[in-house]
Design a protein around this motif. Sequence first.
Motif, PDB file in Angstrom:
ATOM      1  N   LEU A 127       0.805  -1.212   0.000  1.00 32.92           N
ATOM      2  CA  LEU A 127       0.000   0.000   0.000  1.00 32.92           C
ATOM      3  C   LEU A 127       0.844   1.270   0.000  1.00 32.92           C
ATOM      4  CD1 LEU A 127      -2.906  -0.967   2.444  1.00 32.92           C
ATOM      5  CD2 LEU A 127      -2.922  -0.934  -0.053  1.00 32.92           C
ATOM      6  N   ALA A 128       2.044   1.203   0.558  1.00 35.22           N
ATOM      7  CA  ALA A 128       2.917   2.388   0.548  1.00 35.22           C
ATOM      8  C   ALA A 128       3.376   2.767  -0.862  1.00 35.22           C
ATOM      9  CB  ALA A 128       4.120   2.168   1.467  1.00 35.22           C
ATOM     10  N   PRO A 129       3.731   1.806  -1.745  1.00 35.32           N
ATOM     11  CA  PRO A 129       4.154   2.218  -3.096  1.00 35.32           C
ATOM     12  C   PRO A 129       3.106   3.006  -3.880  1.00 35.32           C
ATOM     13  CG  PRO A 129       4.895  -0.014  -2.652  1.00 35.32           C
ATOM     14  CD  PRO A 129       3.971   0.357  -1.536  1.00 35.32           C
ATOM     15  N   PRO A 130       1.820   2.573  -3.918  1.00 39.47           N
ATOM     16  CA  PRO A 130       0.849   3.412  -4.630  1.00 39.47           C
ATOM     17  C   PRO A 130       0.630   4.764  -3.965  1.00 39.47           C
ATOM     18  CG  PRO A 130      -0.245   1.532  -3.598  1.00 39.47           C
ATOM     19  CD  PRO A 130       1.213   1.277  -3.521  1.00 39.47           C
ATOM     20  N   ALA A 131       0.803   4.838  -2.643  1.00 45.63           N
ATOM     21  CA  ALA A 131       0.715   6.141  -1.974  1.00 45.63           C
ATOM     22  C   ALA A 131       1.831   7.062  -2.461  1.00 45.63           C
ATOM     23  CB  ALA A 131       0.793   5.963  -0.460  1.00 45.63           C
ATOM     24  N   LEU A 132       3.025   6.524  -2.617  1.00 45.95           N
ATOM     25  CA  LEU A 132       4.141   7.314  -3.143  1.00 45.95           C
ATOM     26  C   LEU A 132       3.865   7.751  -4.578  1.00 45.95           C
ATOM     27  CD1 LEU A 132       7.154   5.285  -1.728  1.00 45.95           C
ATOM     28  CD2 LEU A 132       6.638   7.682  -1.221  1.00 45.95           C
ATOM     29  N   TRP A 133       3.302   6.854  -5.370  1.00 39.46           N
ATOM     30  CA  TRP A 133       2.980   7.204  -6.754  1.00 39.46           C
ATOM     31  C   TRP A 133       1.958   8.334  -6.799  1.00 39.46           C
ATOM     32  CZ3 TRP A 133      -1.855   6.663  -9.187  1.00 39.46           C
ATOM     33  CH2 TRP A 133      -1.847   6.972 -10.544  1.00 39.46           C
ATOM     34  N   TRP A 134       0.941   8.269  -5.954  1.00 33.90           N
ATOM     35  CA  TRP A 134      -0.084   9.303  -5.961  1.00 33.90           C
ATOM     36  C   TRP A 134       0.489  10.640  -5.488  1.00 33.90           C
ATOM     37  CZ3 TRP A 134      -4.734   9.315  -8.129  1.00 33.90           C
ATOM     38  CH2 TRP A 134      -5.597  10.370  -7.838  1.00 33.90           C
ATOM     39  N   LEU A 135       1.353  10.606  -4.484  1.00 31.75           N
ATOM     40  CA  LEU A 135       1.976  11.843  -4.011  1.00 31.75           C
ATOM     41  C   LEU A 135       2.804  12.493  -5.113  1.00 31.75           C
ATOM     42  CD1 LEU A 135       3.025  10.687  -0.438  1.00 31.75           C
ATOM     43  CD2 LEU A 135       1.456  12.573  -0.957  1.00 31.75           C
ATOM     44  N   ALA A 136       3.531  11.679  -5.872  1.00 32.88           N
ATOM     45  CA  ALA A 136       4.304  12.217  -6.993  1.00 32.88           C
ATOM     46  C   ALA A 136       3.387  12.769  -8.073  1.00 32.88           C
ATOM     47  CB  ALA A 136       5.217  11.140  -7.560  1.00 32.88           C
ATOM     48  N   ARG A 137       2.242  12.159  -8.240  1.00 31.33           N
ATOM     49  CA  ARG A 137       1.292  12.575  -9.284  1.00 31.33           C
ATOM     50  C   ARG A 137       0.673  13.924  -8.959  1.00 31.33           C
ATOM     51  NH1 ARG A 137      -4.284  11.722 -10.210  1.00 31.33           N
ATOM     52  NH2 ARG A 137      -4.824  11.535 -12.433  1.00 31.33           N
ATOM     53  N   ILE A 138       0.328  14.167  -7.689  1.00 31.30           N
ATOM     54  CA  ILE A 138      -0.342  15.409  -7.330  1.00 31.30           C
ATOM     55  C   ILE A 138       0.646  16.533  -7.030  1.00 31.30           C
ATOM     56  CG2 ILE A 138      -2.347  14.179  -6.420  1.00 31.30           C
ATOM     57  CD1 ILE A 138      -1.350  14.752  -3.614  1.00 31.30           C
ATOM     58  N   ARG A 139       1.937  16.218  -6.871  1.00 32.72           N
ATOM     59  CA  ARG A 139       2.909  17.255  -6.527  1.00 32.72           C
ATOM     60  C   ARG A 139       2.990  18.352  -7.581  1.00 32.72           C
ATOM     61  NH1 ARG A 139       7.337  14.417  -6.072  1.00 32.72           N
ATOM     62  NH2 ARG A 139       6.799  13.771  -3.960  1.00 32.72           N
ATOM     63  N   PRO A 140       3.049  18.043  -8.894  1.00 33.17           N
ATOM     64  CA  PRO A 140       3.097  19.131  -9.882  1.00 33.17           C
ATOM     65  C   PRO A 140       1.886  20.059  -9.799  1.00 33.17           C
ATOM     66  CG  PRO A 140       3.726  17.054 -10.889  1.00 33.17           C
ATOM     67  CD  PRO A 140       3.187  16.729  -9.534  1.00 33.17           C
ATOM     68  N   LYS A 141       0.704  19.498  -9.540  1.00 33.64           N
ATOM     69  CA  LYS A 141      -0.494  20.325  -9.418  1.00 33.64           C
ATOM     70  C   LYS A 141      -0.377  21.244  -8.210  1.00 33.64           C
ATOM     71  CE  LYS A 141      -3.452  16.774 -11.497  1.00 33.64           C
ATOM     72  NZ  LYS A 141      -4.628  15.898 -11.300  1.00 33.64           N
ATOM     73  N   ALA A 142       0.158  20.721  -7.102  1.00 37.37           N
ATOM     74  CA  ALA A 142       0.331  21.546  -5.907  1.00 37.37           C
ATOM     75  C   ALA A 142       1.345  22.652  -6.161  1.00 37.37           C
ATOM     76  CB  ALA A 142       0.771  20.674  -4.734  1.00 37.37           C
ATOM     77  N   ASP A 143       2.421  22.323  -6.889  1.00 34.48           N
ATOM     78  CA  ASP A 143       3.418  23.334  -7.211  1.00 34.48           C
ATOM     79  C   ASP A 143       2.822  24.434  -8.084  1.00 34.48           C
ATOM     80  OD1 ASP A 143       5.274  21.936  -5.772  1.00 34.48           O
ATOM     81  OD2 ASP A 143       6.165  20.928  -7.514  1.00 34.48           O
ATOM     82  N   MET A 144       1.977  24.046  -9.046  1.00 33.85           N
ATOM     83  CA  MET A 144       1.354  25.042  -9.917  1.00 33.85           C
ATOM     84  C   MET A 144       0.420  25.940  -9.124  1.00 33.85           C
ATOM     85  SD  MET A 144       0.545  22.756 -13.330  1.00 33.85           S
ATOM     86  CE  MET A 144      -0.404  24.102 -14.067  1.00 33.85           C
ATOM     87  N   ARG A 145      -0.341  25.342  -8.187  1.00 36.81           N
ATOM     88  CA  ARG A 145      -1.239  26.164  -7.368  1.00 36.81           C
ATOM     89  C   ARG A 145      -0.453  27.138  -6.509  1.00 36.81           C
ATOM     90  NH1 ARG A 145      -4.120  21.204  -6.725  1.00 36.81           N
ATOM     91  NH2 ARG A 145      -3.106  20.858  -4.717  1.00 36.81           N
ATOM     92  N   ALA A 146       0.672  26.663  -5.936  1.00 36.58           N
ATOM     93  CA  ALA A 146       1.489  27.538  -5.100  1.00 36.58           C
ATOM     94  C   ALA A 146       2.107  28.666  -5.925  1.00 36.58           C
ATOM     95  CB  ALA A 146       2.596  26.722  -4.424  1.00 36.58           C
ATOM     96  N   GLU A 147       2.536  28.322  -7.150  1.00 35.08           N
ATOM     97  CA  GLU A 147       3.126  29.332  -8.018  1.00 35.08           C
ATOM     98  C   GLU A 147       2.094  30.385  -8.404  1.00 35.08           C
ATOM     99  OE1 GLU A 147       5.390  29.660 -12.348  1.00 35.08           O
ATOM    100  OE2 GLU A 147       5.065  27.699 -11.400  1.00 35.08           O
ATOM    101  N   ARG A 148       0.877  29.932  -8.751  1.00 37.46           N
ATOM    102  CA  ARG A 148      -0.168  30.874  -9.108  1.00 37.46           C
ATOM    103  C   ARG A 148      -0.527  31.771  -7.932  1.00 37.46           C
ATOM    104  NH1 ARG A 148      -2.502  26.449 -12.082  1.00 37.46           N
ATOM    105  NH2 ARG A 148      -3.871  26.003 -10.311  1.00 37.46           N
ATOM    106  N   ALA A 149      -0.546  31.181  -6.720  1.00 34.35           N
ATOM    107  CA  ALA A 149      -0.849  31.975  -5.529  1.00 34.35           C
ATOM    108  C   ALA A 149       0.213  33.034  -5.301  1.00 34.35           C
ATOM    109  CB  ALA A 149      -0.969  31.072  -4.302  1.00 34.35           C
ATOM    110  N   GLY A 150       1.485  32.658  -5.543  1.00 32.01           N
ATOM    111  CA  GLY A 150       2.567  33.623  -5.369  1.00 32.01           C
ATOM    112  C   GLY A 150       2.495  34.751  -6.379  1.00 32.01           C
ATOM    113  N   VAL A 151       2.204  34.406  -7.624  1.00 30.95           N
ATOM    114  CA  VAL A 151       2.078  35.436  -8.671  1.00 30.95           C
ATOM    115  C   VAL A 151       0.923  36.360  -8.356  1.00 30.95           C
ATOM    116  CG1 VAL A 151       1.529  35.824 -11.091  1.00 30.95           C
ATOM    117  CG2 VAL A 151       3.150  34.029 -10.451  1.00 30.95           C
TER     118      VAL A 151
END
Length: 280
Positions: free
Chosen positions: A250-274
């Motif tokens: 169960l930990a490996p798919p959790a890691l995969w999902w975290l990697a999958r959503i990280r770019p979206k979180a980075d984009m949201r943070a970048e947009r918030a900063g701008v």
Amino acid sequence: MRSSLKTDTNAPVRWLLGSAVVGTALGLAAATFRGDGTAINAYLFLTAELSHGGAGRAERIAVAVVVALALLAWFRPVWPALLGVGGYALAEALARAYERGQPYSEWALAAHAPRYLTPLAAILVWEGLRRGAAGRVWQLTGEGLLRLGLAIVFFVHGLEAVKAHPGFVDLILSSTINLADWRISEAAATRLLVVIGAIDFVVAAALLVRPHPAVLFWAAFWGLVTALSRVTAYGWAYYPDLLVRAPHFLAPPALWWLARIRPKADMRAERAGVSAVNTA
């Protein structure tokens, strides 16, 4: 820590890690209440010199509390509950290493790493997700603990495989007979274990760096296969051995999902900063 994650995109991580923690707790409890006991029972009886009945009662009370803490953490991820589950899993691994009642028991602290590191990783990951961009260090540290625990167990199981762990040989022989009515020789099983061990070493190394999704999917698949092998080899009476290994798959798919959503979180943070800069 707040009782729930804020966004639906984070829900799979909570479900996967929460289920891994609950699975470990239920596996330890099942082994305790069906009468076999765990290494903690052996330690209380043989080393602490409690009576057989006293050791059993103490273990049953402790593991019942652990299950309650795991269920609480699944519904309400609070860090004291997760630390309690992880601490008990760590104590069981230390007791197994100390008592050394089975082959390679001295490696139990490493072989059981996902069982006690996953609750700690869950604390960090969930807190990091709750904090958003400000919690990125928390989240990455939690992910690192998950990867470390998986890498350790793959490396240790690889060593046990190339050394022809007698338990692994029995799993192969019994599973092939039960599943395919196919009898292979012990020598063939030993050769197969060398190949399995080599693959485990590669997976362990890949997990220590930024793992490719294919590595995570393989880790989840192989973690489930090896956990299920206790049942396919010896029957459903060994289901506690499957449950307690829930973090392995169960930990490996959790890691995969975290990697999958990280770019979206980075984009949201970048947009918030701008947006903040433009507003200023």
